[in-house]
Design an enzyme around this catalytic site. Structure first.
Site, short mmCIF file in Angstrom:
data_model
loop_
_atom_site.label_atom_id
_atom_site.label_comp_id
_atom_site.label_asym_id
_atom_site.label_seq_id
_atom_site.Cartn_x
_atom_site.Cartn_y
_atom_site.Cartn_z
N ASP A 1 31.05 -23.59 13.13
CA ASP A 1 30.09 -24.15 14.23
C ASP A 1 28.69 -23.79 13.82
OD1 ASP A 1 29.45 -25.01 17.08
OD2 ASP A 1 28.48 -22.87 16.88
N GLU B 1 31.51 -29.80 12.76
CA GLU B 1 31.17 -30.98 13.47
C GLU B 1 30.22 -31.77 12.94
OE1 GLU B 1 30.18 -30.21 17.96
OE2 GLU B 1 29.82 -28.51 16.82
N CYS C 1 36.81 -23.95 27.08
CA CYS C 1 37.48 -22.62 26.83
C CYS C 1 38.53 -22.83 25.60
CB CYS C 1 37.89 -22.24 28.13
SG CYS C 1 38.96 -20.61 27.61
N CYS D 1 42.15 -21.69 27.17
CA CYS D 1 42.74 -22.19 28.22
C CYS D 1 42.67 -23.81 28.12
CB CYS D 1 42.67 -21.63 29.63
SG CYS D 1 41.31 -21.93 30.50
N CYS E 1 35.62 -17.26 31.18
CA CYS E 1 36.27 -18.51 31.84
C CYS E 1 36.96 -18.14 32.98
CB CYS E 1 37.14 -18.99 30.71
SG CYS E 1 38.11 -20.28 31.31
N CYS F 1 40.08 -18.50 33.21
CA CYS F 1 41.49 -17.84 32.90
C CYS F 1 41.15 -16.23 32.75
CB CYS F 1 41.83 -18.47 31.50
SG CYS F 1 40.97 -18.26 30.21
N ASP G 1 29.34 -19.32 20.38
CA ASP G 1 29.44 -19.69 19.01
C ASP G 1 31.12 -19.78 18.31
OD1 ASP G 1 26.96 -20.49 19.10
OD2 ASP G 1 26.19 -18.79 18.12
ZN LIG Z 1 39.93 -20.32 29.65
#
Ligand SMILES: [Zn+2]
Length: 402
Positions: A188, A272, A325, A328, A344, A346, A353
Site C-alpha cells: 500500500d 494498487e 476490515c 472480517c 472494527c 469485529c 495502512d
Molecule cells: Zn472486522
C-alpha cells in the site's frame, strides 16, 4: 536456481571532448527538430484529412527534408538517431492508440530530455572502447561497474541531464539467476510511510531525502530572487538542477534495492493501480510520495518480476482497500485521511495502512485463484468492472536503466 537471458541497460557517466560535446549538442537539436516536425505532419494529416501516417511515411518525409536546402544541416549529424526519433514517435502513437498514453507532445528545448539513440550501424565497439558515428575519438566513459563478461551493446543511448552531466547507456545481453520464493506480499502506498507491506513492515522515505528537499527549497527560493538572464541566475539554476539530480539518484538506488528485495522474497506481489493525480490532491501525501517515485517503483517491480518469473498483480484503484476490515470483511462507512487506526465492529484494531496492504494482498490472491477476483460484498462488483487484473509485462516496453 534458474538462469534466464535478458536485455539489460548499463548506464555510465562520461566526459566528452569539446568536439564531442558540440557534435552531441547538434545531434540532440536535430533529433528534437525531426521528432517535432514528424509529430506536426502526423497531427496535420489526421486533423485535416483523417489520415494515419506511419513510420515509413515519416521516414520518407525525413529524406525529403534532408534534400531541401533549408534543412540540409540534418545531413551533418548521424542519420541513425534521427531514424530512432521517428521510431520513438511511432511507439508513442502506438501507446496512444492502445489507450496506454496521452497524445504525444512536442519536445521542448528547455524541458525535454536531451538524448540520442544509436544502433549498431552507428557506433563501433572494440576492446571495451565505444566510438560513435561522426566522431574520431572513443568516449571517455567512467566504468563505475563492469559490463557482463563478453557483453557487446546492441543499442547505445547518450543523454545529458539538466545538471549538465553526460550519460551513456549500453543495452546488453545479460543472464539473471533466480531462486524460487514462496512469499506473497501486498503493498500500500501509505500516508506516513512511503510504502506499507501486508507483513506490517513500513518503508520510510530514503535517508537524506528530508535534508535534500530542504536544500532544494532554499535553492529554488534563491533562484526566484535572481535577476532574469543574469549570470547569477544561471548559476542558481544549475544548483537547483544538481540537487534535483541528487534526489533522483538516491531515490533510484533506494527503489532498486527495495524492489530487488521484494522480488527475491516473494513469488506473488500485489500493488494498487494508483492514479497519482488522486493522491497528489492531498498535500500531505504529495510530500510523502511523489508521482515519479511511485511510477518508478512500479516500473522496477514490473520488469524485475518479469525477469524472475514472479506474479505481479495490479488491483484496481476503485477497490476500497482502506475501508474494508481485513479480518472480517466488514466495510466501514467513511475513512477520512486523518484516521490512522480504527477498531472494527469485529473488535480488531486495524492500522490503516497495514490493513489496506492486507486487503490488497487478499484481492490479488483471489485474482490468481479464480481469475476474476470479483467478490460480491465488494464495491467494485457493483460498478460492473472487474476489480483487478493480472499484469502482463509487454515485451516492447523500454528497458529501464540500472
Ligand atoms: Zn472486522
Amino acid at each position: 536456481m534458474t538462469r534466464r537471458g535478458v536485455k539489460r541497460a548499463f548506464k555510465y557517466r562520461f566526459y566528452p571532448t569539446p568536439e564531442q560535446a558540440g557534435e552531441l549538442a547538434r545531434t540532440f537539436g536535430c533529433v528534437r527538430l525531426v521528432y517535432n516536425m514528424a509529430l506536426g505532419a502526423r497531427t496535420e494529416a489526421w486533423t485535416l484529412r483523417r489520415e494515419r501516417i506511419n513510420y515509413n511515411t515519416t521516414s520518407a518525409l525525413l529524406t525529403g527534408w534532408k534534400k531541401s536546402g533549408e534543412l540540409a544541416f540534418l545531413n551533418e549529424v548521424s542519420s541513425v538517431p534521427l531514424q530512432q526519433a521517428l521510431r520513438h514517435l511511432q511507439a508513442a502513437f502506438t501507446n496512444f492508440w492502445a489507450r496506454r498514453a496521452r497524445y504525444p507532445t512536442f519536445k521542448s528545448r528547455k524541458r525535454s530530455r536531451r538524448s540520442a539513440e544509436y544502433t549498431t550501424s552507428a557506433f563501433r565497439w572494440r576492446d571495451g572502447r565505444l566510438t560513435l558515428a561522426k566522431m574520431t575519438d572513443s568516449l571517455d566513459i567512467v566504468w563505475s561497474r563492469p559490463l557482463p563478461e563478453g557483453a557487446s551493446p546492441s543499442t547505445v543511448t547518450v543523454s545529458q541531464d539538466a545538471a549538465g552531466r553526460w550519460f551513456v547507456s549500453l543495452l546488453c545481453d545479460d543472464v539473471i539467476e533466480t531462486a524460487p520464493a514462496s512469499g506473497a506480499v501486498g503493498i500500500d502506498a501509505g500516508l506516513d510511510s512511503l510504502l506499507t507491506l501486508s507483513t506490517g513492515e513500513k518503508i520510510v522515505n530514503p535517508r537524506h531525502e528530508r535534508r535534500d528537499r530542504a536544500a532544494l527549497t532554499r535553492a529554488q527560493r534563491n533562484l526566484a530572487r535572481k535577476e532574469k538572464d543574469s549570470a547569477n541566475r544561471a548559476k542558481a539554476r544549475t544548483k537547483v538542477a544538481r540537487i534535483h539530480a541528487r534526489i533522483a539518484d538516491r531515490r533510484r538506488d533506494y527503489l532498486h534495492k527495495l524492489t530487488t528485495r521484494l522480488v527475491r522474497e516473494n513469488q506473488t506481489i500485489v500493488i494498487e493501480d494508483l492514479t497519482v493525480r488522486n493522491m497528489l490532491a492531498n498535500h500531505h501525501l504529495a510530500r510523502a510520495i511523489s508521482d515519479a517515485a511511485w511510477r518508478q517503483f512500479r516500473t522496477l517491480l514490473e520488469y524485475k518480476a518479469d525477469w524472475h518469473g514472479r506474479n505481479l498483480v495490479v488491483v484496481d484503484r476503485w477497490f476500497p482497500s482502506s475501508r474494508l476490515c481485513s479480518t472480517c470483511g466488514a466495510l466501514a462507512e467513511r475513512m477520512p485521511l486523518n484516521v490512522r487506526s480504527w477498531i472494527c465492529r469485529c473488535g480488531t484494531a486495524q492500522d490503516r495502512d497495514v490493513n489496506a496492504a492486507r486487503n490488497v494482498l487478499a484481492e490479488g490472491l483471489s485474482v490468481i485463484a479464480c481469475g476474476g477476483g470479483v467478490r460480491p460484498q465488494r464495491e467494485s462488483s457493483r460498478t460492473g468492472r472487474s476489480s483487478a487484473r493480472q499484469e502482463n509485462p509487454r515485451a516492447t516496453k523500454g528497458i529501464p536503466v540500472l
